[in-house]
Design an enzyme around this catalytic site. Structure first.
Site, short mmCIF file in Angstrom:
data_model
loop_
_atom_site.label_atom_id
_atom_site.label_comp_id
_atom_site.label_asym_id
_atom_site.label_seq_id
_atom_site.Cartn_x
_atom_site.Cartn_y
_atom_site.Cartn_z
N ASN A 144 -33.36 -21.32 56.45
CA ASN A 144 -33.04 -21.63 57.83
C ASN A 144 -33.56 -20.49 58.70
OD1 ASN A 144 -31.89 -22.18 60.30
ND2 ASN A 144 -29.76 -21.94 59.64
N LYS A 189 -33.52 -20.33 61.82
CA LYS A 189 -32.75 -20.21 63.06
C LYS A 189 -33.72 -20.07 64.25
CE LYS A 189 -28.93 -18.47 60.36
NZ LYS A 189 -27.72 -17.67 60.26
N GLU A 198 -23.09 -21.95 63.47
CA GLU A 198 -23.55 -21.47 64.78
C GLU A 198 -23.55 -22.60 65.80
OE1 GLU A 198 -27.10 -19.53 63.33
OE2 GLU A 198 -25.83 -18.07 62.32
N GLU A 216 -21.08 -22.27 53.58
CA GLU A 216 -21.46 -21.02 54.22
C GLU A 216 -20.23 -20.40 54.89
OE1 GLU A 216 -25.98 -21.03 55.17
OE2 GLU A 216 -24.91 -21.81 56.90
N GLY A 265 -25.15 -13.37 57.87
CA GLY A 265 -25.81 -12.29 58.59
C GLY A 265 -25.06 -10.97 58.57
N SER A 310 -25.77 -14.32 53.51
CA SER A 310 -26.25 -13.03 52.99
C SER A 310 -26.83 -13.12 51.58
CB SER A 310 -25.14 -11.98 53.05
OG SER A 310 -24.78 -11.72 54.39
P1 13P Z 1 -28.05 -15.23 56.34
O1 13P Z 1 -28.75 -15.55 55.02
O2 13P Z 1 -28.92 -14.51 57.30
O3 13P Z 1 -26.72 -14.61 56.10
O4 13P Z 1 -27.76 -16.66 57.04
C1 13P Z 1 -27.16 -17.67 56.32
C2 13P Z 1 -27.24 -18.91 57.12
O5 13P Z 1 -26.56 -19.05 58.12
C3 13P Z 1 -28.18 -19.95 56.67
O6 13P Z 1 -27.95 -21.15 57.34
#
Ligand code: 13P
Length: 249
Positions: free
Chosen positions: A9, A11, A95, A163, A169, A209
């Site tokens: 992802n 983002k 998010e 998640e 993050g 993460s």
């Molecule tokens: P990170 O791998 O940056 O923690 O993000 C996870 C995430 O939200 C994937 O959709």
């Protein structure tokens, strides 16, 4: 045998220059790669599907609207995502649930729209830090599953991504026992509602993460069929070792 899936992802990261990461990732794939789905920002969808042509990498969007078209400024619809050549769409990411006030009912409506366009929905669920501290994790996960999934779920049209919000993050990862507990719970809940065959066949991803350094141990957890990766999916150098770890799992 459930498919193994490494999903990335991106983002709100990446302009056209980032498409070179798809070439680099293709070159770095192991011999028997798992399923790989990269979800770039929507302006890159058409170019991304071109860029992975002939490679096993598939492309997904990060959201879609529940309606097929209309006066929804700034949104993209499932038919538009499918038109780009993408095969997947992430729905209900925390998010979007937090910043765009998306409810379980919204996620359910979007999931139906995704299916209508032939897309596989990657449906995200996860508890907050406060909910985990309060011992509410399984209640929250159960309610999100019940509310976000329409009838008609199959192993082909849906992927579930667990998640935990506090792990996204942050560099904080749940213990392997915590991941196992939630994934077992999800598997059982799906089997109860949709029947053992579908429940056992649905791929369950862990997200939050995930990095090359922790991927192998996470992929060894029962009922973890892959990962939804944020930050570490942006660069082929970071994502390829995660893909390789999943191929070995
Ligand atoms: P990170 O791998 O940056 O923690 O993000 C996870 C995430 O939200 C994937 O959709």
């Amino acid at each position: 045998m459930r498919p193994k899936i490494a999903a990335g992802n991106w983002k709100m990261n990446g302009t056209a220059a980032a498409l070179s990461e798809l070439d680099a990732l293709t070159r770095a794939l192991p011999e028997n790669p798992p399923q790989i789905v990269i979800c770039p920002p929507s302006p890159l969808l058409f170019r991304a599907t071109d860029a992975v042509h002939g490679s096993p990498i598939q492309i997904g969007a990060q959201d879609c609207h529940a309606e097929a078209s209309g006066a929804y400024t700034g949104d993209i619809s499932a038919p538009m995502v499918a038109d780009s050549g993408a095969s997947h769409v992430i729905l209900g990411h925390s998010e979007r649930r937090e910043m765009h006030r998306e409810t379980d009912a919204d996620v359910q409506a979007k999931t139906r729209a995704a299916w209508t366009s032939g897309l596989t929905a990657i449906i995200c669920i996860g508890e907050s830090d406060a909910q985990r501290e309060a011992g509410e994790t399984l209640d929250v996960i159960g309610a999100q599953l019940d509310g976000s999934l329409p009838e008609g779920v199959t192993a082909e049209n849906t992927v579930i991504a667990y998640e935990p919000i506090w792990a996204i993050g942050t560099g904080k990862v749940p213990s392997l026992e915590q991941i196992a507990e939630v994934h077992d719970f999800i598997r059982n809940r799906l089997a109860t509602r949709f029947g053992a065959e579908i429940g056992n066949a649905l791929p369950l991803l862990y997200g939050g993460s995930v990095k090359a350094s922790n991927a192998t141990e996470i992929f060894a957890v029962e009922n973890v069929d892959g990962a939804l990766v944020g930050g570490a999916s942006l660069k082929a150098d970071d994502f390829a070792p995660i893909v390789a770890a999943l191929a070995r799992a």
